[in-house]
Design a protein around this motif. Structure first.
Motif: not given
Ligand code: NAD
Length: 292
Positions: A32, A65-66
Motif C-alpha cells: 500500500r 497483511l496485518p
Molecule cells: P506490517 O504492518 O509491518 O506490514 C503489513 C504491510 O501490509 C504494510 O507494509 C502495509 O502497508 C501493507 N498493507 C496493508 N494493507 C494492504 C493492502 N490492502 N494492499 C497492499 N498492502 C497492504 O506488519 P508485519 O509486522 O509485517 O505483520 C504482518 C502479519 O504477520 C500480521 O498478520 C502479523 O500479525 C504477522 N506476524 C508478524 C510478526 C512480527 O514479528 N512482526 C511475526 C509473525 C507474524
C-alpha cells in the motif's frame, strides 16, 4: 523460474520477499505504501502498482497483511488475488488472521480452481531476515508439497498441521505462549531490578536453565535497555489475542492466564503504546509496581 506475486511488504513481508529473490524466484511485489515497493525493486524484485499487476503472471501468490479484513479485501475483493490470478495458481496467506476467515478464503479459492494454504509464521523480524521462520501450514497436502521450494526460501521449520484454517489455530496457540511468557519475563526483570541484582548476569543464567526461552534470548537484552522499537507491534498482538480468546470460547476451553495476558496487552494499547514492540509490557509492569 517461478514467478511469485508478493503483497504486503512490511516488517515481515519485506525481508521474506527479499529472501525469495535471493533464492532465485522472480518476485513481483505490491504494498500500500510505495517506499516498501521501491525497496524490493532495489533488492532485485519487480515493482507492481496494484494487486492485479502483482498477481497477473504469478505461479505463486503470497500475502503478508496485518489483519483478517485486509486479507478478505486483498484475496476476495473485486481487484483482488482470486479475481486476477491465472488458473492453477497456488495462493499462500502468511498473515495471522482468524481461522474461519482462512477457511472462507480456501473455500472460495477452491471454487475458482485455486489451491490455497494458510501459512502463518513465527520467528519475528529477525527470523524473516534470516529466512529461518517457523511456518505452520493448513490446507491440502498436495498444495503443501507444491509450496515446498517457496517455504524453504523463507523458513526453517515448516510443518503441515492439517486442513484449511489449522495453521491459524496453531499460530493462535503460539501467540498465547508468547504473550504469557513475555509478561513473566517483564515481571521477572522488574522483580530483579527492585532487588538490585545484576540483571544481565541474571538473565544469562536464567536462560541456561529450565526458565530459558526464545523470548528471554531475543527480547531480554532489549527490555533491559528499554528498547521497544518493533519487532512485533503490540496492536498486532492485541489482534491475535482476540483471535485466541474467540477460538478458546468456540472450543469450550478456558485460558485463565491467557485472559490476563490479553487484558494487559489491551491496556498497553489503550494507554497509547500499540505501536511499540510487545516487549513494552515491561512498561506496564513497572507502572503497576510504582517504579515507572
Ligand atoms: P506490517 O504492518 O509491518 O506490514 C503489513 C504491510 O501490509 C504494510 O507494509 C502495509 O502497508 C501493507 N498493507 C496493508 N494493507 C494492504 C493492502 N490492502 N494492499 C497492499 N498492502 C497492504 O506488519 P508485519 O509486522 O509485517 O505483520 C504482518 C502479519 O504477520 C500480521 O498478520 C502479523 O500479525 C504477522 N506476524 C508478524 C510478526 C512480527 O514479528 N512482526 C511475526 C509473525 C507474524
Amino acid at each position: 523460474m517461478t514467478t511469485v506475486g508478493f503483497i504486503g511488504l512490511g516488517i515481515m513481508g519485506g525481508p521474506m520477499a527479499a529472501n525469495l529473490v535471493k533464492a532465485g524466484f522472480d518476485v513481483v511485489g505490491y504494498n500500500r505504501s510505495q517506499a516498501a515497493v521501491d525497496r524490493l525493486a532495489e533488492q532485485g524484485g519487480k515493482a507492481a502498482s496494484s494487486v492485479a499487476e502483482a498477481v497477473r503472471d504469478a505461479d505463486v501468490v503470497i500475502t503478508m497483511l496485518p489483519d483478517s479484513p485486509d486479507v478478505e479485501r486483498v484475496a476476495l475483493g473485486e481487484d483482488g488475488v482470486l479475481a486476477n490470478a491465472k488458473a492453477g495458481v497456488l495462493y499462500i496467506d502468511c498473515s495471522t488472521i482468524k481461522p474461519d476467515t482462512a477457511r472462507t478464503v480456501a473455500e472460495q479459492a477452491a471454487q475458482q480452481g485455486v489451491r490455497a494454504l494458510d501459512a502463518p509464521v513465527s520467528g519475528g523480524e529477525q527470523g524473516a531476515i534470516d529466512g529461518a521462520l517457523s511456518i505452520m501450514v493448513g490446507g491440502e497436502a498436495e498444495a503443501f508439497e507444491a509450496a515446498s521450494a517457496v517455504f524453504d526460501a523463507v523458513g526453517k521449520t515448516v510443518v503441515h498441521v492439517g486442513k484449511a484454517g489449522s495453521g491459524q489455530t496453531v499460530k493462535a496457540a503460539n501467540q498465547l505462549i508468547v504473550a504469557g511468557t513475555l509478561e513473566l519475563v517483564a515481571e521477572s526483570i522488574v522483580f530483579l531490578e527492585a532487588h538490585g541484582v545484576d540483571t544481565e548476569a541474571a538473565l544469562s543464567v536464567l536462560n541456561g536453565g529450565l526458565a530459558g526461552s526464545a523470548i528471554l534470548e531475543r527480547k531480554g537484552a532489549g527490555m533491559l535497555k528499554r528498547e521497544f522499537t518493533p519487532g512485533f507491534r503490540t496492536e498486532l498482538h492485541h489482534k491475535d489475542l482476540g483471535i485466541v480468546q474467540a477460538a478458546a470460547r468456540e472450543a469450550g476451553v478456558t485460558i485463565p492466564l491467557g485472559a490476563v495476558a490479553s487484558q494487559l496487552v489491551a491496556a498497553l494499547v489503550a494507554r497509547g503504546d500499540g505501536a511499540l514492540d510487545h516487549s513494552a509490557l515491561l512498561k506496564l509492569v513497572e507502572e503497576l509496581s510504582g517504579r515507572s
